[in-house]
Design a protein around this motif. Structure first.
Motif, mmCIF file in Angstrom:
data_model
loop_
_atom_site.group_PDB
_atom_site.id
_atom_site.type_symbol
_atom_site.label_atom_id
_atom_site.label_comp_id
_atom_site.label_asym_id
_atom_site.label_seq_id
_atom_site.Cartn_x
_atom_site.Cartn_y
_atom_site.Cartn_z
ATOM 1 N N PHE A 20 0.849 -1.201 0.000
ATOM 2 C CA PHE A 20 0.000 0.000 0.000
ATOM 3 C C PHE A 20 0.875 1.238 0.000
ATOM 4 C CE2 PHE A 20 -2.636 -3.185 2.285
ATOM 5 C CZ PHE A 20 -3.675 -3.245 1.375
ATOM 6 N N GLN A 69 -3.925 6.041 -1.258
ATOM 7 C CA GLN A 69 -4.881 5.009 -1.698
ATOM 8 C C GLN A 69 -6.154 5.045 -0.860
ATOM 9 O OE1 GLN A 69 -2.252 1.451 -1.679
ATOM 10 N NE2 GLN A 69 -3.395 0.841 -3.509
ATOM 11 N N ARG A 70 -7.301 4.978 -1.549
ATOM 12 C CA ARG A 70 -8.592 4.857 -0.852
ATOM 13 C C ARG A 70 -8.812 3.389 -0.534
ATOM 14 N NH1 ARG A 70 -12.596 5.348 -4.342
ATOM 15 N NH2 ARG A 70 -14.178 5.755 -2.790
ATOM 16 N N PRO A 127 -8.201 -2.023 -1.462
ATOM 17 C CA PRO A 127 -8.222 -0.793 -2.266
ATOM 18 C C PRO A 127 -9.565 -0.673 -2.989
ATOM 19 C CG PRO A 127 -6.234 -2.082 -2.681
ATOM 20 C CD PRO A 127 -7.153 -2.951 -1.884
#
Ligand SMILES: [Zn+2]
Ligand SMILES: [Zn+2]
Length: 341
Positions: free
Chosen positions: A72, A76-77, A130
């Motif tokens: 990650f 990032q959502r 994600p």
């Protein structure tokens, strides 16, 4: 930063805490949105443990990654799951993830309703998902509750051609009903005292919605179900009287699924003779694991479950007390989501 601190349904506070520090393998997530679950206002569970930091349906943006996190990156959502199993113990090997000791020990800090959330290393490894750009923050808050519904449907023994009755047309009832149709149920029926919820259920694609005030549910079901009882009954409220009703309503050979927990001392009286000669199966479904969260995300991503059919109310995080009050006294509200802008 602000975090929601729960003392009672009518005593929900916004308190200031330092932004959590993260260690190796952990990530820090800035909250964007988080739904409130009916279990967040289940006072028999919550009050004795207060002060509590609730919220287990969070969606946010990664702002910092700990040492060793290479899958990650900031920006990032993600959906973050509050509990993850170890995947190796006896229970995990049998798919009973919510019985795993690691599952019960892992949690977000301070909770899902905080401006910044520390995600422990096991959660980072197993159940941080994600989000596709096409899925809004708000819609993604349904990943966790929908995952619980996916597990519930898996455990409800629905076979193609079955008739299914859901008691309670809250947000879970509506998602369970839509999933039952996808699993091949011939007829999905739902029952609720509130007209708005019955209409929402019909709009969501459920076939028939009954008002218990219109007479016995058994007769209302028989009238639209070829004179038969439902093969599967899903009980969404945690009330014993409704569980009792579910057992009385189910067809011989059928399954009753209990989807919400009553207080520990509550007792349900069943006649084993009634269950035995009718081969009635009584099952429960508690929480969800990493397989179900992935299925839930896919259902939302592909639009097979639409958040517009489920989410009815939105509040800024600062209005958490009002939002909790609404969830505790829902009336026409289905899913209530808190936002951080
Ligand atoms: Zn929940
Ligand atoms: Zn395990």
């Amino acid at each position: 930063m602000y975090t929601v601190e729960y003392h009672a349904n009518d005593d929900v506070r916004l308190v200031e805490k330092p932004v959590p520090e993260i260690g190796p393998g952990e990530v820090l997530v800035q909250l964007k949105a988080c739904g409130i679950c009916a279990s967040d206002v289940m006072e028999w569970y919550m009050k004795p443990r207060a002060p509590l930091y609730p919220g287990h349906e969070p969606v946010g943006v990664i702002v910092q990654v700990g040492e060793g996190v290479d899958q990650f990156k900031p920006g990032q959502r993600v959906f973050i799951h509050h509990h993850v199993p170890c995947m190796t113990c006896h229970y995990c090997q049998r798919g009973a993830f919510s019985q795993c000791a690691t599952f019960r020990a892992t949690r977000l800090y301070p909770g899902g309703l905080a401006e910044y959330i520390r995600v422990p290393a096991p959660n980072v490894q197993l159940d941080v998902l994600p989000l596709p750009d096409s899925l809004s923050d708000e819609a993604a808050t349904l990943v966790e509750p929908l995952a619980c519904c996916v597990r519930g449907i898996d455990r409800a023994n629905i076979r193609p051609g079955d008739s299914v009755l859901i008691l309670g047309a809250g947000s879970n009832g509506l998602m369970l009903g839509q999933l039952a149709k996808m699993r091949g149920a011939l007829r999905v029926m739902i029952s609720d005292f509130i007209a708005y919820r019955r209409e929402a259920a019909l709009k969501a694609g459920i076939d028939v919605a009954f008002d218990p005030q219109d007479g016995s549910i058994e007769e209302q079901v028989a009238a639209v179900n070829d004179g038969l009882k439902p093969d599967v009954v899903i009980v969404t409220p945690s009330k014993i009287s409704v569980m009792q009703q579910g057992i009385d309503l189910v067809a011989p050979g059928g399954t009753v699924l209990l989807f919400a927990p009553p207080p520990p001392a509550d007792e349900l009286s069943v006649k084993p003779n009634h269950l035995f000669f009718r081969e009635i199966t009584l099952r429960t479904s508690y929480s969800a694991g990493p397989y179900e969260t992935r299925q839930a995300l896919d259902l939302l991503r592909t639009g097979r479950i639409r958040s517009e059919s489920i989410i009815t109310h939105r509040f800024p995080l600062q209005e958490a007390p009002q939002a909790f009050h609404l969830v505790a006294n829902p009336g026409e509200a289905l899913k209530v989501v808190l936002h951080v802008d």
